[in-house]
Design a protein around this motif. Sequence first.
Motif, PDB file in Angstrom:
ATOM      1  N   ARG B 510       0.836  -1.204   0.000  1.00 54.73           N
ATOM      2  CA  ARG B 510       0.000   0.000   0.000  1.00 54.73           C
ATOM      3  C   ARG B 510       0.874   1.259   0.000  1.00 54.73           C
ATOM      4  NH1 ARG B 510      -4.188  -0.579  -1.846  1.00 54.73           N
ATOM      5  NH2 ARG B 510      -4.992   1.264  -0.815  1.00 54.73           N
ATOM      6  N   SER B 511       2.188   1.096  -0.201  1.00 62.57           N
ATOM      7  CA  SER B 511       3.035   2.277  -0.005  1.00 62.57           C
ATOM      8  C   SER B 511       3.114   3.123  -1.274  1.00 62.57           C
ATOM      9  CB  SER B 511       4.425   1.836   0.436  1.00 62.57           C
ATOM     10  OG  SER B 511       5.004   1.059  -0.578  1.00 62.57           O
ATOM     11  N   VAL B 512       3.624   4.332  -1.068  1.00 64.38           N
ATOM     12  CA  VAL B 512       3.773   5.287  -2.166  1.00 64.38           C
ATOM     13  C   VAL B 512       5.060   4.943  -2.909  1.00 64.38           C
ATOM     14  CG1 VAL B 512       4.096   7.702  -2.696  1.00 64.38           C
ATOM     15  CG2 VAL B 512       2.636   7.035  -0.801  1.00 64.38           C
ATOM     16  N   HIS B 513       4.933   4.697  -4.188  1.00 65.99           N
ATOM     17  CA  HIS B 513       6.123   4.295  -4.934  1.00 65.99           C
ATOM     18  C   HIS B 513       6.676   5.412  -5.788  1.00 65.99           C
ATOM     19  CE1 HIS B 513       6.028   0.274  -3.620  1.00 65.99           C
ATOM     20  NE2 HIS B 513       4.805   0.056  -4.098  1.00 65.99           N
ATOM     21  N   ASP B 514       5.815   6.114  -6.431  1.00 68.98           N
ATOM     22  CA  ASP B 514       6.332   7.101  -7.363  1.00 68.98           C
ATOM     23  C   ASP B 514       5.463   8.358  -7.350  1.00 68.98           C
ATOM     24  OD1 ASP B 514       4.092   6.234  -8.596  1.00 68.98           O
ATOM     25  OD2 ASP B 514       5.126   5.016 -10.072  1.00 68.98           O
ATOM     26  N   VAL B 515       5.856   9.227  -8.240  1.00 70.28           N
ATOM     27  CA  VAL B 515       5.209  10.532  -8.299  1.00 70.28           C
ATOM     28  C   VAL B 515       3.709  10.382  -8.531  1.00 70.28           C
ATOM     29  CG1 VAL B 515       5.143  12.688  -9.586  1.00 70.28           C
ATOM     30  CG2 VAL B 515       7.323  11.566  -9.132  1.00 70.28           C
ATOM     31  N   ARG B 516       3.385   9.409  -9.371  1.00 67.48           N
ATOM     32  CA  ARG B 516       1.977   9.269  -9.715  1.00 67.48           C
ATOM     33  C   ARG B 516       1.136   8.891  -8.495  1.00 67.48           C
ATOM     34  NH1 ARG B 516      -0.427   6.922 -14.886  1.00 67.48           N
ATOM     35  NH2 ARG B 516       1.713   6.475 -15.439  1.00 67.48           N
ATOM     36  N   ASP B 517       1.700   7.963  -7.677  1.00 68.37           N
ATOM     37  CA  ASP B 517       0.986   7.574  -6.458  1.00 68.37           C
ATOM     38  C   ASP B 517       0.732   8.800  -5.584  1.00 68.37           C
ATOM     39  OD1 ASP B 517       1.008   4.982  -7.204  1.00 68.37           O
ATOM     40  OD2 ASP B 517       2.807   4.450  -6.047  1.00 68.37           O
ATOM     41  N   MET B 518       1.759   9.622  -5.529  1.00 71.70           N
ATOM     42  CA  MET B 518       1.663  10.781  -4.664  1.00 71.70           C
ATOM     43  C   MET B 518       0.664  11.775  -5.193  1.00 71.70           C
ATOM     44  SD  MET B 518       5.150  12.040  -3.141  1.00 71.70           S
ATOM     45  CE  MET B 518       5.254  13.739  -3.539  1.00 71.70           C
ATOM     46  N   GLU B 519       0.738  11.983  -6.489  1.00 69.50           N
ATOM     47  CA  GLU B 519      -0.150  12.984  -7.096  1.00 69.50           C
ATOM     48  C   GLU B 519      -1.610  12.609  -6.891  1.00 69.50           C
ATOM     49  OE1 GLU B 519       1.195  13.201 -11.082  1.00 69.50           O
ATOM     50  OE2 GLU B 519       2.680  14.774 -10.657  1.00 69.50           O
ATOM     51  N   MET B 520      -1.860  11.302  -6.827  1.00 65.86           N
ATOM     52  CA  MET B 520      -3.249  10.883  -6.649  1.00 65.86           C
ATOM     53  C   MET B 520      -3.780  11.318  -5.294  1.00 65.86           C
ATOM     54  SD  MET B 520      -4.077   7.469  -8.585  1.00 65.86           S
ATOM     55  CE  MET B 520      -3.655   6.439  -7.270  1.00 65.86           C
ATOM     56  N   ILE B 521      -2.874  11.481  -4.339  1.00 67.51           N
ATOM     57  CA  ILE B 521      -3.335  11.823  -3.001  1.00 67.51           C
ATOM     58  C   ILE B 521      -3.298  13.338  -2.770  1.00 67.51           C
ATOM     59  CG2 ILE B 521      -2.828  11.547  -0.542  1.00 67.51           C
ATOM     60  CD1 ILE B 521      -1.690   8.748  -1.421  1.00 67.51           C
ATOM     61  N   ILE B 522      -2.205  13.948  -3.156  1.00 71.68           N
ATOM     62  CA  ILE B 522      -2.108  15.371  -2.828  1.00 71.68           C
ATOM     63  C   ILE B 522      -2.570  16.255  -3.978  1.00 71.68           C
ATOM     64  CG2 ILE B 522      -0.224  14.940  -1.219  1.00 71.68           C
ATOM     65  CD1 ILE B 522       1.680  16.069  -3.295  1.00 71.68           C
ATOM     66  N   MET B 523      -2.924  15.618  -5.100  1.00 71.79           N
ATOM     67  CA  MET B 523      -3.514  16.345  -6.224  1.00 71.79           C
ATOM     68  C   MET B 523      -2.587  17.456  -6.741  1.00 71.79           C
ATOM     69  SD  MET B 523      -6.185  14.803  -6.744  1.00 71.79           S
ATOM     70  CE  MET B 523      -7.226  13.646  -5.900  1.00 71.79           C
ATOM     71  N   ALA B 524      -1.280  17.261  -6.544  1.00 68.52           N
ATOM     72  CA  ALA B 524      -0.333  18.251  -7.063  1.00 68.52           C
ATOM     73  C   ALA B 524       1.003  17.559  -7.261  1.00 68.52           C
ATOM     74  CB  ALA B 524      -0.183  19.403  -6.069  1.00 68.52           C
ATOM     75  N   PRO B 525       1.824  18.037  -8.112  1.00 64.51           N
ATOM     76  CA  PRO B 525       3.148  17.417  -8.268  1.00 64.51           C
ATOM     77  C   PRO B 525       3.983  17.678  -7.025  1.00 64.51           C
ATOM     78  CG  PRO B 525       2.978  19.404  -9.587  1.00 64.51           C
ATOM     79  CD  PRO B 525       1.616  19.156  -9.048  1.00 64.51           C
ATOM     80  N   PRO B 526       4.941  16.789  -6.715  1.00 63.53           N
ATOM     81  CA  PRO B 526       5.803  17.015  -5.554  1.00 63.53           C
ATOM     82  C   PRO B 526       6.760  18.170  -5.815  1.00 63.53           C
ATOM     83  CG  PRO B 526       6.524  15.115  -6.787  1.00 63.53           C
ATOM     84  CD  PRO B 526       5.254  15.551  -7.423  1.00 63.53           C
ATOM     85  N   LEU B 527       7.267  18.699  -4.745  1.00 54.29           N
ATOM     86  CA  LEU B 527       8.245  19.766  -4.879  1.00 54.29           C
ATOM     87  C   LEU B 527       9.486  19.265  -5.586  1.00 54.29           C
ATOM     88  CD1 LEU B 527       8.168  21.543  -1.422  1.00 54.29           C
ATOM     89  CD2 LEU B 527       7.566  22.520  -3.635  1.00 54.29           C
ATOM     90  N   ALA B 528       9.895  18.063  -5.184  1.00 52.99           N
ATOM     91  CA  ALA B 528      11.081  17.499  -5.816  1.00 52.99           C
ATOM     92  C   ALA B 528      11.101  16.008  -5.561  1.00 52.99           C
ATOM     93  CB  ALA B 528      12.341  18.117  -5.233  1.00 52.99           C
ATOM     94  N   VAL B 529      11.826  15.311  -6.435  1.00 54.69           N
ATOM     95  CA  VAL B 529      12.008  13.870  -6.243  1.00 54.69           C
ATOM     96  C   VAL B 529      13.492  13.655  -6.019  1.00 54.69           C
ATOM     97  CG1 VAL B 529      11.786  11.625  -7.293  1.00 54.69           C
ATOM     98  CG2 VAL B 529      10.063  13.371  -7.726  1.00 54.69           C
ATOM     99  N   ILE B 530      13.818  13.186  -4.832  1.00 54.58           N
ATOM    100  CA  ILE B 530      15.232  13.051  -4.506  1.00 54.58           C
ATOM    101  C   ILE B 530      15.602  11.585  -4.537  1.00 54.58           C
ATOM    102  CG2 ILE B 530      16.958  13.388  -2.696  1.00 54.58           C
ATOM    103  CD1 ILE B 530      15.093  15.782  -1.848  1.00 54.58           C
TER     104      ILE B 530
END
Lengths: 294, 593
Positions: B510-530
Amino acid sequence: MERIKEALERARAERAAARLDDGTELSALQADVQADLQADLQADVQDDEVEEAEDDSSGVQVSYTKTRNLSVNYERLRAKRVLINEARSPIVDAYNILRTRILQRLRPNGWNAVAVTSPRPGCGKTLTCINLAISLAREVNQTVLLVDLDLRRPSVIRYFTDEDLPGVSDYLLEQHELAEILVNPSIERLVILPGHSSFTNSSEMLSTPRMVRLVTELKTRYPDRIVLFDMPPLLTGDDVLAFSPYIDAIMLVVEASGTTRDDLRRAWNLLDGKRILGVVLNKADGGSAGDGYY
Amino acid sequence: MMEEHALSLDDYIAILKRRKWQLIIPVVVLSVIAMITAVLLPPTYRSTATILIEQQEIPDELVRSTVTSFADQRVQTISQRVMTTENLGKLIESYHLYPELMQRYGLVSAVEQMREDIKLEMISADVIDPRSGRPGEATIAFSLSFESESPAMAQRVANDITSLFLSENLKDRQESAKQTAVFLQNEANKLADRLSLLEAKLAEFKEKHGDSLPELKALNMQLIQRTEDHLRDTEQAVRTLQERKIYLEGQLAQIDPYSELFSSDGRRVLGPVDRLKALEAEYAEVAARYSSQHPERMRLEREIATLRQQVGKSANVTAGLERALDAQQEELADLRKRYSNEHPDVKALTSAIAITKRQLATARKAGSADPAGVSDADNPAYVQLQAQLHSADVELRSLQESREETRTKLAELEQRITKGPRIEQEYQALTRDHENAMATYSEVKQRLVAAELGEAMETERKGERFSLIEPPLLPEQPAKPNRLAIAFLGLVLAFGGGVGNLALREALDRSVHDVRDMEMIIMAPPLAVIPFIETEADIRRRNRQRLQLILGSILAVTLVTGAVHLFVMPLDVAWFKVLDRAGLLNTAPPSAR
């Protein structure tokens, strides 16, 4: 070896304190610091009064006269994944992107206090904080103050030294003054406020008047200073929420393949209504980190 | 719940990169297991016998077998009989089959295993039923096989089981035919007993009600007719005789029984009857005049009594008395008109009437019983007449008796006729039972003959029989397992298992793997991917781990190989064994002979 080093440090601190009293032997201090620095450290310490001096040019030139200087070992930092003067790499690029985007959000709003947190422990929050602070400090237009406010498990200073330096806890318990606990890790424009010992009632401590005074002073002392607060995880305590009125914005660090979607969603919902800078995806796979252009 | 986004090829590649070990490890492990299984599975040899079910030799129309169940059904029955624990147990013991099973779990599980190893297969053919003309499927043969790890054992046991089948079939058929015959014989005996019982009953009934039997009705009617005729004749004769008697009596009455007697003075001597009459007339006069004590009257009385005895109590005496009584009573009535009851005449007459009445009563009592006539008559004509009358009397009496007899007989005959219908009912019931029993008996007798014929046919083995057309042969190639198929299937399954593991892990993660997973929750692109920051130590550690893995693998393989060589079997032997099992070694299997 360790003991000798500690003795040296103690002697140096005493000397520094003595000089702070009369404020005359600046050149002597400079020479002292110079001697202690590593050969490849390029910070040039200038004749500048920290307490009173105002910058008059575009670049901020700072020489730390009152702040404790800390000599750092690059090998040690690299082994702890702290990037100081790396050649350009995808990771450095990523931090630079992060820096730029943060600055773009802070400046128009006139913000300068940013809390860095994560849903759960182990997301790489502190390391991200340090690397971001270094990256920000490399940008010449402002200074950076990194405050370890993870009062439960203060760990920022562990990345730089094994020395037992006084920190926020000593300030709160009124054992030291602020000037005594600030540390410059031999990186230009970067000052660290360590945490030292831990509190179990951290969120109450964060709300004490002395703490509030400290934060206000840190925020307002210099207009060009960006203050980064390393905060405890969001979902394991109420520290961040309790502290949120004193800061301008919050940044969330998320661990790729580590943070669950539910935790992220809960953290996000907790921060609803707060000023959120954004989310950083940490420890990403090489493939999803970027385009690998360079 | 968040919406599932469609995964693109890149996502799959990312997943594959992230989880490559979760795919590779199961695939490798399962493949190795499959390979080992394919190589190590023990070979199984199968020896098969084919048994033909032959039709009976004698045409069905001539002798019909009493064993009529379907061939396949019978084969199944026989197989159940053959595969008893007892039979199989004997085989297991004599060949020492399944030693491990026997030792660990005992005979029952060994027998169960053996039942599994014995295979019975029906061989059918499409045939057209000669009688109904419809196409159908008929079992024409069956095959029996036994599987064993040793080819020789497979052949031997298959041989034994086959002979068990054949002998069991023979026994079964003969037994069955014999049973049929015996059963029918028993039935026939029972029926015969019942028949004799019924016959006895019938005879008894006939004896008891023989006269009223319906078959005697005509005869009875005839008898009645004849008896009635006879009766009529008799009655006729009786009437004639009675007339004759009357006539004779009349004649007799006219003749004096005694011859005319004349006294010496030439006077006709009165016969007792006449004298009695005279005396009686005189007595009436005297009785009216004198009392009963008067000597004259007493003398007259005595004389009359004597005479009366002589004459007997004839009808005329009675008649005379009655006449006298009538006269006296008339006289009394006449007297009473004139005198009172106290008048001596009236008194005298009354007593005289009483005497007469008494006399009359005596006379009536004594009379009638005596035969007519006079016993001491001496007039010849009278005697002759009297004799005739007597004979007529006798004859009449005999005729009357005869008539009574005839009447009785007639009544009896009529009763017989009346009883007829009831008797008939009973009789018919009895007869019907008898006839039925008779019919059944003869039918059973017929069948018995047929059954005995069938039995003879089975005994002489001319009926349907099993003939072994292909005895169990020594198998040259193992029938099982198909190692190539198992290996191939194992590889497919291993890959499937790996992919399944991957899919399961991915689905459960159930974990967050990539940008897309994240975007689905926060409805915005991440600040950065490190990216993950790798240190020298990380690289060193990884390299060290790889080296350790490789060295460890080599060491493990070497150790295992060495252990096999030392403790299990020498490697060259094992190699040839593997080749053999894989079917790559072109040698004949070790023969038992």
